[in-house]
Design an enzyme around this catalytic site. Sequence first.
Site, PDB file in Angstrom:
ATOM      1  N   HIS A 186      11.287   0.254   3.326  1.00 20.70           N
ATOM      2  CA  HIS A 186      10.808  -0.552   3.903  1.00 20.70           C
ATOM      3  C   HIS A 186      11.097  -1.268   4.795  1.00 20.70           C
ATOM      4  O   HIS A 186      11.800  -1.808   4.879  1.00 20.70           O
ATOM      5  CB  HIS A 186      10.377  -2.022   3.101  1.00 20.70           C
ATOM      6  CG  HIS A 186       9.087  -2.435   3.449  1.00 20.70           C
ATOM      7  ND1 HIS A 186       9.023  -4.078   2.532  1.00 20.70           N
ATOM      8  CD2 HIS A 186       8.050  -2.617   4.050  1.00 20.70           C
ATOM      9  CE1 HIS A 186       8.613  -4.642   3.670  1.00 20.70           C
ATOM     10  NE2 HIS A 186       7.960  -4.385   4.701  1.00 20.70           N
TER      11      HIS A 186
HETATM   12 CA    CA Z   1       9.396   3.072   6.084  1.00 26.66          CA
END
Ligand code: CA
Length: 400
Positions: A186
């Site tokens: 992320h």
């Molecule tokens: Ca990513």
Amino acid sequence: ENGIEKPKGYTVSFHYNAEVEYHHFGSSHPMKPWRLTLAKQLILAYGLEYAMDLYQPRPATFDELAIFHDRQYLGFLQSITPQNLDSDPEKAKYLELFGFGGESNDCPVFDGLWNYVSLYSGASVHAAHNLLNHQSDIAINWSGGLHHAKKNAASGFCYVNDIVLAIQHLLTQNQRVLYVDVDVHHGDGVEQAFESTDRVFTLSYHKYGLDKWGAGFFPGTGNINEVGPTDPSNRGKGHTLNIPLEDGIDDEQYKWLFKTVTGAVISKYQPTAIVLQCGADSLGGDRLGRFNLNIKAHGFCVEHVKSFNIPLLLIGGGGYTPRNVARTWCHETAVCTGSELHNNLPMHLPYLQAFDGTENGGGMLYPNLHNTKRHDNQNTREKLQKLVAHAMENLRYLEG
Ligand code: CA
Ligand code: TV7
Ligand code: ZN
């Protein structure tokens, strides 16, 4: 002689200072800056340098990094060495505070650390400037993409957030910048940096979820319902989108998802510049990753974003199986220049052995990386359809 030519009608620039290659995080650490040596050698062996403008950017200065980072944090980064790390009690106190301490050795203090961060950041800032000056339509920095760094802390192999710095420069002349992140992790640092503005939209695709021991995949954030600030008075509301995925996603699923979601974001948000983080740890066979993507499916993300003809900054990121990182970023450089590359690697390639033999991809540029034995596909058609429906729901806020 090799058929590689400057593309007509648009300019691609390549921003790279080879000094980054000589930095080492430590022998057992998965982040290997020499993967950039392999990538560069492949790009040169295919003659892609003839199709681009090459730049050797200078390192970023302290003041340039301070556009985003705290001066106290930068002062620490600049002064810390493996030698004074233990001897200076004053420094020991700050290690933990700035994200170095703990049992984790994700962000080690190594020789030349300051030089390393200044080099990859200088290249991203230079690439952003080339776009601003209209000297290029696509600017590439494979040494950057360190999306976890916070304004006052190192995190997940990232010390300085070159992406945030590059976007800040792009914002001087662009009303809306889109950030897209295909690294398997992320892109939390970039998301957090721009959470309170509507002038940057952040979109990350990543592995999300707990393993069998109950530990969340790093950094543990980025679920579908994490859409940034919810307070309606916050201008950043609705300008974050996260696409959490499970182990083993395959080429067709990823391409469909990427095209559907990124396409919808571009058409609704109408950015005037795009930054694409091309972390290669989303490939099959990555040492840290969990996906089953082949090189051409990863490259499809670049092709798709390029097809919108919006000024584009391409940056690297993760990628822990160096030969495949090199293959992917070479392929994606060729996607930018509009060149087709032969699947047989050039014979004169200096590091041919790294790509040779059945284990290493049989001397091919595009070996099959899909391996269901390592990560079986937990992403069903139904789950992905629900995810897209949820993503589209999150995007409705953009319609005003
Ligand atoms: Ca990513
Ligand atoms: C952008 N995974 C960065 C991705 C950063 C991932 C992590 C390691 C790791 C670190 C090592 C090492 C490792 C084999 C893998 C919770 C922990 C678990 C460290 C042993 N081997 C990017 C960061 C992630 C360091 N961190 O997005 C030195 O794996 O999961 C964690 C944190 C605590 C620390 N331990 C791992 O791709 C560039 N670290 C070997 C030596
Ligand atoms: Zn990653």
